[in-house]
Design a protein around this motif. Structure first.
Motif, PDB file in Angstrom:
ATOM      1  N   GLN A  53       0.816   4.130  -2.838  1.00 23.34           N
ATOM      2  CA  GLN A  53       0.519   5.517  -2.480  1.00 23.34           C
ATOM      3  C   GLN A  53       1.630   6.463  -2.925  1.00 23.34           C
ATOM      4  O   GLN A  53       1.374   7.608  -3.312  1.00 23.34           O
ATOM      5  CB  GLN A  53       0.296   5.638  -0.978  1.00 23.34           C
ATOM      6  CG  GLN A  53      -0.233   6.999  -0.544  1.00 23.34           C
ATOM      7  CD  GLN A  53      -0.501   7.052   0.944  1.00 23.34           C
ATOM      8  OE1 GLN A  53       0.135   6.342   1.729  1.00 23.34           O
ATOM      9  NE2 GLN A  53      -1.456   7.876   1.359  1.00 23.34           N
ATOM     10  N   THR A  67      -6.010   3.666  -1.919  1.00 25.25           N
ATOM     11  CA  THR A  67      -4.978   3.242  -0.973  1.00 25.25           C
ATOM     12  C   THR A  67      -4.851   4.106   0.272  1.00 25.25           C
ATOM     13  O   THR A  67      -4.613   3.563   1.367  1.00 25.25           O
ATOM     14  CB  THR A  67      -3.615   3.152  -1.687  1.00 25.25           C
ATOM     15  OG1 THR A  67      -3.679   2.134  -2.690  1.00 25.25           O
ATOM     16  CG2 THR A  67      -2.507   2.782  -0.714  1.00 25.25           C
ATOM     17  N   PHE A  76     -10.853  -2.144  -2.283  1.00 25.26           N
ATOM     18  CA  PHE A  76      -9.552  -2.320  -2.921  1.00 25.26           C
ATOM     19  C   PHE A  76      -9.574  -3.510  -3.876  1.00 25.26           C
ATOM     20  O   PHE A  76      -8.988  -3.457  -4.961  1.00 25.26           O
ATOM     21  CB  PHE A  76      -8.467  -2.518  -1.865  1.00 25.26           C
ATOM     22  CG  PHE A  76      -7.078  -2.528  -2.426  1.00 25.26           C
ATOM     23  CD1 PHE A  76      -6.427  -1.348  -2.734  1.00 25.26           C
ATOM     24  CD2 PHE A  76      -6.415  -3.724  -2.661  1.00 25.26           C
ATOM     25  CE1 PHE A  76      -5.139  -1.346  -3.262  1.00 25.26           C
ATOM     26  CE2 PHE A  76      -5.123  -3.743  -3.182  1.00 25.26           C
ATOM     27  CZ  PHE A  76      -4.485  -2.540  -3.481  1.00 25.26           C
ATOM     28  N   PHE A 100       0.822  -1.203   0.000  1.00 21.43           N
ATOM     29  CA  PHE A 100       0.000   0.000   0.000  1.00 21.43           C
ATOM     30  C   PHE A 100       0.861   1.261   0.000  1.00 21.43           C
ATOM     31  O   PHE A 100       0.547   2.242  -0.681  1.00 21.43           O
ATOM     32  CB  PHE A 100      -0.926   0.011   1.216  1.00 21.43           C
ATOM     33  CG  PHE A 100      -1.988  -1.058   1.189  1.00 21.43           C
ATOM     34  CD1 PHE A 100      -2.482  -1.551  -0.012  1.00 21.43           C
ATOM     35  CD2 PHE A 100      -2.497  -1.582   2.376  1.00 21.43           C
ATOM     36  CE1 PHE A 100      -3.449  -2.539  -0.039  1.00 21.43           C
ATOM     37  CE2 PHE A 100      -3.470  -2.554   2.354  1.00 21.43           C
ATOM     38  CZ  PHE A 100      -3.952  -3.041   1.145  1.00 21.43           C
TER      39      PHE A 100
END
Length: 215
Positions: free
Chosen positions: A59, A206, A127, A55
């Motif tokens: 990001q 995210t 997600f 993640f």
């Protein structure tokens, strides 16, 4: 009219294969989802650490910086599945192995989505909807069509080689190869989507997952 009739004839001849392969795949999905509950605490913590790092990479835009590499990895993975199915379809002993591949594909999807939802609740579902579902809406039907074509060709080989039923093998072989090549082109498009669009879609959802996965 002739084309509609040929499609109808094709579905009539292969519907039992599609139903069988579909059941095998769904069974794999259920099995994969159940496997999530069998994980130990240590295994769940290890997976969560990996997800937290993933993640953070998403990001920070890490996936967007290597689009050619992402395309190569995605396309290579799809081609491996296709190549294995094609090779197994060319041999009689490949019949059960093709079904095992479909089962394993279901297990992978079921486990991934099941873990995301079970560990991260609705945020994990969100997600999964942007990272797993979009490409698999095309990948799974494509692999199922290839699997059914491979099964049909293997059965045709059995009838011609071991049951003394003489018949033309050229047309089924060319159909098998044509479906495989068409699937390769289609999955190349899916790989492009995974390389260009998936990172942006994952980056969008995210931020709400980074702190949750790290906690």
């Amino acid at each position: 009219m002739l084309r509609n009739r040929s499609v109808e004839q094709y579905l009539k001849e292969h519907m039992s294969f599609y139903i069988f392969v579909g059941v095998i795949f769904v069974t794999g999905v259920v099995f994969g989802a159940v496997m999530v509950n069998a994980l130990s605490v240590e295994q769940k913590e290890e997976i969560m650490r990996y997800l937290s790092n993933f993640f953070s990479t998403v990001q920070s835009g890490g996936l967007e910086g290597d689009i050619p590499g992402s395309f190569k990895d995605a396309f290579g993975m799809h081609m491996k599945w296709l190549l294995i199915i094609w090779i197994l379809g060319m041999s009689v002993i490949g019949l059960p192995l093709i079904l095992i591949l479909d089962f394993l594909k279901g297990v992978l999807v079921g486990f991934t989505v099941g873990y995301m939802v079970g560990s991260l609740s609705w945020k994990g579902l969100l997600f999964a909807l942007v990272s797993v579902v979009p490409q698999n809406l095309i990948v799974i039907p494509t692999l199922m069509v290839c699997s059914v074509t491979a099964l049909a060709f293997s059965v045709h080989l059995v009838k011609n080689r071991f049951m003394s039923r003489k018949g033309a093998i050229y047309e089924p072989f060319m159909r098998f190869c044509g479906v495989t090549l068409g699937s390769a082109v289609l999955l190349a498009g899916v790989a492009i989507f995974q390389a260009y669009m998936s990172p942006m879609m994952m980056k969008w959802v995210t931020p709400m997952l980074v702190s949750l996965a790290a906690s």
